[in-house]
Design a protein around this motif. Sequence first.
Motif, PDB file in Angstrom:
ATOM      1  N   PHE A 147       0.833  -1.197   0.000  1.00  0.00           N
ATOM      2  CA  PHE A 147       0.000   0.000   0.000  1.00  0.00           C
ATOM      3  C   PHE A 147       0.870   1.251   0.000  1.00  0.00           C
ATOM      4  O   PHE A 147       0.596   2.213  -0.730  1.00  0.00           O
ATOM      5  CB  PHE A 147      -0.929   0.006   1.223  1.00  0.00           C
ATOM      6  CG  PHE A 147      -2.156  -0.832   1.046  1.00  0.00           C
ATOM      7  CD1 PHE A 147      -3.370  -0.253   0.709  1.00  0.00           C
ATOM      8  CD2 PHE A 147      -2.103  -2.209   1.208  1.00  0.00           C
ATOM      9  CE1 PHE A 147      -4.505  -1.030   0.534  1.00  0.00           C
ATOM     10  CE2 PHE A 147      -3.229  -2.990   1.043  1.00  0.00           C
ATOM     11  CZ  PHE A 147      -4.440  -2.402   0.705  1.00  0.00           C
ATOM     12  N   TYR A 178       0.957   3.924  -3.106  1.00  0.00           N
ATOM     13  CA  TYR A 178       0.526   5.298  -2.919  1.00  0.00           C
ATOM     14  C   TYR A 178       1.697   6.276  -2.910  1.00  0.00           C
ATOM     15  O   TYR A 178       1.660   7.306  -2.237  1.00  0.00           O
ATOM     16  CB  TYR A 178      -0.270   5.427  -1.619  1.00  0.00           C
ATOM     17  CG  TYR A 178      -1.546   4.614  -1.595  1.00  0.00           C
ATOM     18  CD1 TYR A 178      -2.255   4.353  -2.765  1.00  0.00           C
ATOM     19  CD2 TYR A 178      -2.047   4.098  -0.401  1.00  0.00           C
ATOM     20  CE1 TYR A 178      -3.421   3.590  -2.755  1.00  0.00           C
ATOM     21  CE2 TYR A 178      -3.214   3.349  -0.378  1.00  0.00           C
ATOM     22  CZ  TYR A 178      -3.893   3.096  -1.557  1.00  0.00           C
ATOM     23  OH  TYR A 178      -5.043   2.352  -1.545  1.00  0.00           O
ATOM     24  N   PRO A 208      -4.605  -1.966  -3.634  1.00  0.00           N
ATOM     25  CA  PRO A 208      -4.501  -0.550  -3.256  1.00  0.00           C
ATOM     26  C   PRO A 208      -5.125   0.385  -4.292  1.00  0.00           C
ATOM     27  O   PRO A 208      -5.777   1.371  -3.931  1.00  0.00           O
ATOM     28  CB  PRO A 208      -2.987  -0.326  -3.147  1.00  0.00           C
ATOM     29  CG  PRO A 208      -2.425  -1.662  -2.850  1.00  0.00           C
ATOM     30  CD  PRO A 208      -3.285  -2.624  -3.594  1.00  0.00           C
TER      31      PRO A 208
END
Length: 217
Positions: free
Chosen positions: A4, A8, A189
């Motif tokens: 994740f 990101y 994600p």
Amino acid sequence: MKDFIDAYSWINMRYLFQGLGITVIVSIASIAGSYVIGALLGIIRYVNIRFISPIVGLVIDIIRNLPLLLIIFFTYFGLPNLGFRPSSIWATIIAMIVFESTMIAEIVRSGIQAVDPGQMEGARANGLTYAQAMQHIILPQAMKKMIPALVSQFISLIKDTSLATIIVLPDLMHNAQIVYGQNSTYILPMFLMLAIMYFVVCYALSLVSRSLERRLN
């Protein structure tokens, strides 16, 4: 958790926001165009103009029963054969306006029909012309009844822009696919972030509609 964090990263998020910007631009242009054209078509159907209204009704029924994806394909791959070569953005906007206008036309027609016929009779009895009665008496009342259905249709429009990924529209869905296409561990994600971004945009539109409803009431 590391997947994740990596998914990101600033580079990926910036790319997603670029796609979100395209989604918003396409949605706003499509909403504005389809509302104007759809309202006009809905009024034409309601007033029942000889010859014109039946033709408009037939066209609306045909387009409403076609898949949106087919219309997107036609605008992107079919229009070039007619001498018009739109970009993926313009092809999407044109397809959305064509399809959504027919949906909005029916919402507008139904909204006007929901107004008590006595309102028109009273307006005409007080000296207003048919056009003045529609503008000042009927349409304002119909608008209150149409807002929930219109907002629902516009929210569907925003989500339907993701279909244009098939013609390589660089929107939110397309850019997310590019990101997780580089690393399969980013799929979850990216799907989560897609859900959040689409929710924020659609929920913001619903908040605007609630505010508008309160003002009209």
